[in-house]
Enzyme design. Structure first.
Site, PDB file in Angstrom:
ATOM      1  N   ASP A   1      26.348  50.841  31.689  1.00 33.91           N
ATOM      2  CA  ASP A   1      25.469  49.748  32.104  1.00 33.91           C
ATOM      3  C   ASP A   1      24.361  50.226  33.034  1.00 33.91           C
ATOM      4  OD1 ASP A   1      27.180  50.306  34.230  1.00 33.91           O
ATOM      5  OD2 ASP A   1      28.276  48.431  34.068  1.00 33.91           O
TER       6      ASP A   1
ATOM      7  N   ASN B   1      36.855  40.905  39.510  1.00 35.81           N
ATOM      8  CA  ASN B   1      37.096  39.739  38.646  1.00 35.81           C
ATOM      9  C   ASN B   1      37.521  40.163  37.237  1.00 35.81           C
ATOM     10  OD1 ASN B   1      34.745  40.714  37.539  1.00 35.81           O
ATOM     11  ND2 ASN B   1      33.486  38.940  38.064  1.00 35.81           N
TER      12      ASN B   1
ATOM     13  N   HIS C   1      35.944  42.506  35.390  1.00 41.54           N
ATOM     14  CA  HIS C   1      34.884  42.944  34.472  1.00 41.54           C
ATOM     15  C   HIS C   1      35.027  44.427  34.142  1.00 41.54           C
ATOM     16  CE1 HIS C   1      31.964  43.664  38.077  1.00 41.54           C
ATOM     17  NE2 HIS C   1      32.238  44.854  37.579  1.00 41.54           N
TER      18      HIS C   1
ATOM     19  N   GLU D   1      31.198  40.263  32.275  1.00 42.28           N
ATOM     20  CA  GLU D   1      31.791  39.344  33.249  1.00 42.28           C
ATOM     21  C   GLU D   1      32.753  38.378  32.552  1.00 42.28           C
ATOM     22  OE1 GLU D   1      31.392  39.936  36.318  1.00 42.28           O
ATOM     23  OE2 GLU D   1      29.315  39.960  37.009  1.00 42.28           O
TER      24      GLU D   1
HETATM   25  C1  GLP Z   1      30.124  47.771  38.858  1.00 41.16           C
HETATM   26  C2  GLP Z   1      29.942  48.508  37.545  1.00 41.16           C
HETATM   27  C3  GLP Z   1      31.248  48.637  36.821  1.00 41.16           C
HETATM   28  C4  GLP Z   1      32.284  49.182  37.763  1.00 41.16           C
HETATM   29  C5  GLP Z   1      32.519  48.213  38.877  1.00 41.16           C
HETATM   30  C6  GLP Z   1      33.568  48.628  39.883  1.00 41.16           C
HETATM   31  O1  GLP Z   1      30.091  46.404  38.709  1.00 41.16           O
HETATM   32  N1  GLP Z   1      28.991  47.901  36.683  1.00 41.16           N
HETATM   33  O2  GLP Z   1      31.076  49.459  35.680  1.00 41.16           O
HETATM   34  O3  GLP Z   1      33.474  49.424  37.084  1.00 41.16           O
HETATM   35  O4  GLP Z   1      31.292  48.079  39.567  1.00 41.16           O
HETATM   36  O5  GLP Z   1      32.974  49.380  40.890  1.00 41.16           O
HETATM   37  P1  GLP Z   1      33.727  50.079  42.067  1.00 41.16           P
HETATM   38  O6  GLP Z   1      34.391  51.264  41.486  1.00 41.16           O
HETATM   39  O7  GLP Z   1      32.630  50.442  43.032  1.00 41.16           O
HETATM   40  O8  GLP Z   1      34.669  49.096  42.640  1.00 41.16           O
END
Ligand code: GLP
Length: 228
Positions: free
Chosen positions: A62, A131, A133, A138
């Site tokens: 993403d 959440n 995702h 989402e």
């Molecule tokens: C973002 C990214 C996701 C990632 C998530 C968790 O939203 N788009 O791909 O998995 O964060 O991030 P973190 O590892 O910082 O908790």
């Protein structure tokens, strides 16, 4: 779904790095799906210096809409900082959705097609949103979804506010879809820290619902979840 529980983030990262490195040794032309966020940083740190990555192909999951690679909050900048500038991968083989493409919908179609042209994803690493995702898919995302522009939820923007001045996180992003992720031959999900424990428990519970995007992974043959 296979589960591996580690007593620390460092152990989880070392194991994830081992999976990454061994998979590339086995197939030097591997097509990887790559995540961003805090969780994979330890894995990327351990991959550097350990693999010859010259022939791998990478697709990030993403990118935020409306910011360029120069922005420190962009996933493009993140990948340069944490991985690409430290390994010998050929830049033309690394792919990240272009968040400032003049036509974002066309960019999504192009990106999905580029993954297909590469033969689909071979090994995809995922993080986990609080959440549930995966990528930026989402809650409420159809499991049949493909690469597209999405609106980010308030909680996701809050969780990712760190690198954005005044907490002004973009409201939209490009993400590969859940169907795109599920076509990856192998999937490894990384989840670590107190903030993820509810989502981990929900995933472990086995419920399959579009309200909890990670639960789509229950329908895949080769998923390993690494938790700490
Ligand atoms: C973002 C990214 C996701 C990632 C998530 C968790 O939203 N788009 O791909 O998995 O964060 O991030 P973190 O590892 O910082 O908790």
């Amino acid at each position: 779904m296979k589960w591996r529980e580690f007593s620390s983030y460092d152990e989880l990262s070392a194991h994830a790095a081992r999976i990454f490195i061994e998979a590339i040794r086995e197939n030097p032309k591997l097509v990887l799906g790559l995540p961003t966020g805090r969780t994979p940083v330890g894995m990327y740190e351990r991959v550097v210096n350990e693999c010859s990555c010259r022939d791998i192909v990478t697709f990030n999951l993403d990118e935020y809409a409306g910011i360029s690679c120069d922005h420190p909050g962009s996933y493009c900048a993140y990948m340069q900082q944490h991985l690409f500038s430290h390994i010998d991968v050929d830049a033309s083989r690394t792919h990240i959705p272009n968040g400032i493409a003049p036509d974002l919908d066309a960019e999504c179609v192009r990106y999905e097609q580029a993954i297909a042209n590469a033969g689909g994803l071979g090994l995809t690493f995922l993080g986990l949103g609080q959440n549930g995702h995966i990528g930026f898919n989402e809650p409420g995302t159809p499991f049949s979804s493909r690469t597209r522009v999405v609106e980010l939820t308030h909680s996701t923007r809050l969780a990712n506010a760190g690198l954005f001045e005044g907490g002004r996180v973009p409201e939209r992003a490009i993400t590969i879809g859940i169907a795109t992720i599920l076509e990856s031959k192998r999937i490894v999900l990384l989840a670590s820290g107190a903030a993820k424990q509810d989502a981990i428990a929900r995933l472990r519970g086995g419920e399959v619902s579009e309200e909890f995007p990670a639960s789509a992974l229950h329908g895949h043959r080769d998923v390993t979840v690494l938790t700490a």
